[in-house]
Design an enzyme around this catalytic site. Structure first.
Site, PDB file in Angstrom:
ATOM      1  N   ASN A 150       0.782  -1.187   0.011  1.00  0.00           N
ATOM      2  CA  ASN A 150      -0.055   0.033   0.040  1.00  0.00           C
ATOM      3  C   ASN A 150       1.015   1.346   0.091  1.00  0.00           C
ATOM      4  O   ASN A 150       2.033   1.197   0.507  1.00  0.00           O
ATOM      5  CB  ASN A 150      -0.969  -0.003   1.114  1.00  0.00           C
ATOM      6  CG  ASN A 150      -0.503   0.728   2.517  1.00  0.00           C
ATOM      7  OD1 ASN A 150      -0.649   2.092   2.646  1.00  0.00           O
ATOM      8  ND2 ASN A 150       0.231   0.080   3.521  1.00  0.00           N
ATOM      9  N   PHE A 154      -1.271   8.311   4.336  1.00  0.00           N
ATOM     10  CA  PHE A 154      -1.956   8.935   5.233  1.00  0.00           C
ATOM     11  C   PHE A 154      -3.186   9.759   4.909  1.00  0.00           C
ATOM     12  O   PHE A 154      -3.594  10.880   5.213  1.00  0.00           O
ATOM     13  CB  PHE A 154      -1.128  10.101   6.147  1.00  0.00           C
ATOM     14  CG  PHE A 154       0.132   9.460   6.993  1.00  0.00           C
ATOM     15  CD1 PHE A 154       0.200   8.022   7.208  1.00  0.00           C
ATOM     16  CD2 PHE A 154       0.775  10.069   7.407  1.00  0.00           C
ATOM     17  CE1 PHE A 154       1.107   7.389   7.900  1.00  0.00           C
ATOM     18  CE2 PHE A 154       1.937   9.799   8.379  1.00  0.00           C
ATOM     19  CZ  PHE A 154       2.071   8.276   8.425  1.00  0.00           C
ATOM     20  N   SER A 216       6.123   5.149   8.391  1.00  0.00           N
ATOM     21  CA  SER A 216       5.345   4.792   7.170  1.00  0.00           C
ATOM     22  C   SER A 216       6.457   5.133   5.854  1.00  0.00           C
ATOM     23  O   SER A 216       7.137   6.382   5.823  1.00  0.00           O
ATOM     24  CB  SER A 216       4.146   5.518   7.021  1.00  0.00           C
ATOM     25  OG  SER A 216       3.756   5.417   5.720  1.00  0.00           O
ATOM     26  N   ASN A 218       5.473   6.044   3.066  1.00  0.00           N
ATOM     27  CA  ASN A 218       4.645   6.575   1.998  1.00  0.00           C
ATOM     28  C   ASN A 218       4.318   7.975   1.963  1.00  0.00           C
ATOM     29  O   ASN A 218       3.693   8.679   1.372  1.00  0.00           O
ATOM     30  CB  ASN A 218       3.129   5.762   1.999  1.00  0.00           C
ATOM     31  CG  ASN A 218       3.558   4.433   1.758  1.00  0.00           C
ATOM     32  OD1 ASN A 218       4.152   4.080   0.949  1.00  0.00           O
ATOM     33  ND2 ASN A 218       2.610   3.578   2.633  1.00  0.00           N
ATOM     34  N   THR A 219       5.038   8.735   3.110  1.00  0.00           N
ATOM     35  CA  THR A 219       5.050  10.127   3.030  1.00  0.00           C
ATOM     36  C   THR A 219       6.401  10.459   3.154  1.00  0.00           C
ATOM     37  O   THR A 219       7.184  10.083   3.908  1.00  0.00           O
ATOM     38  CB  THR A 219       4.426  10.542   4.524  1.00  0.00           C
ATOM     39  OG1 THR A 219       3.170  10.228   4.667  1.00  0.00           O
ATOM     40  CG2 THR A 219       4.502  12.151   4.597  1.00  0.00           C
ATOM     41  N   LYS A 256       6.137   3.929  16.892  1.00  0.00           N
ATOM     42  CA  LYS A 256       6.265   2.823  15.816  1.00  0.00           C
ATOM     43  C   LYS A 256       7.415   3.011  14.679  1.00  0.00           C
ATOM     44  O   LYS A 256       7.597   4.021  14.238  1.00  0.00           O
ATOM     45  CB  LYS A 256       4.825   3.039  15.106  1.00  0.00           C
ATOM     46  CG  LYS A 256       4.537   1.807  13.960  1.00  0.00           C
ATOM     47  CD  LYS A 256       3.328   1.606  13.434  1.00  0.00           C
ATOM     48  CE  LYS A 256       2.980   0.634  12.564  1.00  0.00           C
ATOM     49  NZ  LYS A 256       1.620   0.386  12.284  1.00  0.00           N
ATOM     50  N   ASN A 287       6.455  -1.479  11.083  1.00  0.00           N
ATOM     51  CA  ASN A 287       5.597  -0.836  10.137  1.00  0.00           C
ATOM     52  C   ASN A 287       5.889  -1.802   8.982  1.00  0.00           C
ATOM     53  O   ASN A 287       6.457  -2.686   9.050  1.00  0.00           O
ATOM     54  CB  ASN A 287       5.885   0.660   9.941  1.00  0.00           C
ATOM     55  CG  ASN A 287       4.748   1.346   9.345  1.00  0.00           C
ATOM     56  OD1 ASN A 287       3.992   0.842   8.434  1.00  0.00           O
ATOM     57  ND2 ASN A 287       4.539   2.664   9.856  1.00  0.00           N
TER      58      ASN A 287
END
Length: 404
Positions: A150, A154, A216, A218-219, A256, A287
């Protein structure tokens, strides 16, 4: 007269036959209903889940959230064995199995998730302002691996929308669940630390625990906040904000971590969290990963995003062991990554996790998986000579440490 008697007798027989037929049909319907209820998990796994997986991955996710929101999923009838009961910062969890952040991003489905039998629920990631996240498509199934990639980025309805839902939840007399809030930063923020500080201020009073998510993939730039100096500054401000809360100023704070950290990176993290001003109450390991090792679906290797599911399992368990070892077992760990069975959960616990989360496995195995994991975990605890979950934590830590 004889004819009249014959007619009355025939009428009575017909009436009896009709009544018998009604009773038979009613009984058959009841039995069918009970059978369907008892086998609803099989129905989910055999028919519903394969059908849902024909839809785009994000659409399936949205439908799953709606099903939990409106409590359409089967309510778990499983009674947690006392050996699954475990303490959590002044609370007692019925079991140590939680739903990881990423499923219920906006706290819409907490009641339904509790129906499934989770011991605790983590919502989010939540950002201060609402944001759409990354462009679609941004979720991909790796069916051969039972994994997911994925790159949501966010996507969130923002602090205020989630806060209102949690306040309504807390106002219910019959709700006593343990709910954590996973905090993130907005993509376009000019002050990332301020975003986390605001999250602590907003959700500290209503959360059972908070999660600082700087892991994460993805940012852009988010994982840079795991570096020694930036992490120290972030956690110092988070702790300072928490200490000034008017309500619930002792709310536990978890950090995390990314599974892609090197051993030196992990040592830096431990150096930071061992300092009083930048300490945390717990860690979440881990994560999603940007690694594409151990996957069968080779065609997906070029797809950007975080990988979750079985390909992540060994790495996350190894990292749990490392962080447990580096912190001398003094910092509680929530283990997550590739959990799809009670045995998987047991491995993470004996490596050093006190609690376990899952998410990806639900996509493939359906809601009945929660009961299956708890039942198998409970049996393993007993069969391997332990009294409860806490007795297992870290018992084979060295076994899972990476070989030098």
């Amino acid at each position: 007269m004889d004819q009249e008697k014959i007619m009355k007798t025939a009428t009575r027989k017909i009436s009896r036959l009709r009544s018998l037929g009604i009773v038979t049909v009613g009984a058959a319907t009841l039995v069918a209903g009970i059978t369907a209820y008892k086998k609803q998990d099989q129905l989910f796994r055999t028919f519903i889940m394969p059908t849902v997986r024909l839809l785009p991955a994000e659409t399936s996710h949205q439908l799953a959230v709606l099903a939990c929101k409106y409590r359409l999923c089967p309510v778990s009838q499983y009674q947690d064995d006392p050996n699954l009961h475990t303490p959590f910062f002044g609370r007692m969890l019925s079991n140590p199995i939680g739903i990881a952040a990423g499923f219920d991003k906006n706290a819409e489905a907490v009641d339904g998730l509790q129906d499934l039998g989770f011991g605790f629920i983590e919502v989010g990631t939540v950002t201060p302002a609402a944001q759409e996240g990354n462009p679609r498509p941004r979720v991909f199934r790796l069916n051969e691996d039972k994994a997911i990639i994925n790159r949501y980025g966010f996507n969130s309805e923002g602090h205020q929308a989630v806060l209102q839902r949690l306040q309504r939840l807390r106002s219910k007399e019959d709700f006593n669940g343990v709910v954590g809030v996973n905090l993130g930063r907005n993509k376009s923020t000019m002050s990332p630390i301020a975003d986390y500080v605001q999250g602590v201020r907003v959700f500290g009073p209503v959360a059972d625990y908070l999660v600082i998510n700087v892991s994460s993939p993805n940012t852009k730039g988010l994982r840079d906040m795991q570096s020694k100096d930036k992490l120290r500054e972030l956690l110092e401000q988070v702790n300072d904000t928490r200490s000034n809360l008017e309500k619930n100023k002792n709310v536990p704070v978890f950090l995390k971590l990314s599974p892609d950290l090197s051993e030196d990176d992990m040592k830096d993290v431990v150096w930071v969290i061992k300092r009083k001003k930048s300490s945390v109450d717990g860690l979440i390991v881990s994560n999603t990963t940007v690694s594409r090792d151990n996957i069968v679906a080779i065609k997906m290797t070029e797809e950007a995003g975080g990988l979750s599911g079985p390909p992540l399992k060994a790495r996350s368990t190894e990292m749990i062991a490392q962080m447990y070892h580096l912190t001398d077992g003094k910092v509680p760990i929530i283990g997550v990554g590739g959990v799809a069975s009670g045995y998987d959960a047991y491995e993470k616990i004996e490596a050093g996790a006190s609690y376990v989360q899952l998410y990806t496995a639900l996509v493939y195995d359906g809601p009945g998986l929660v009961e299956d994991i708890k039942e198998e975990l409970s049996k393993l605890i007993t069969e391997l000579g332990h009294n409860n979950v806490a007795d297992v934590v870290g018992t084979k830590n060295k076994f899972y440490l990476p070989k030098k």
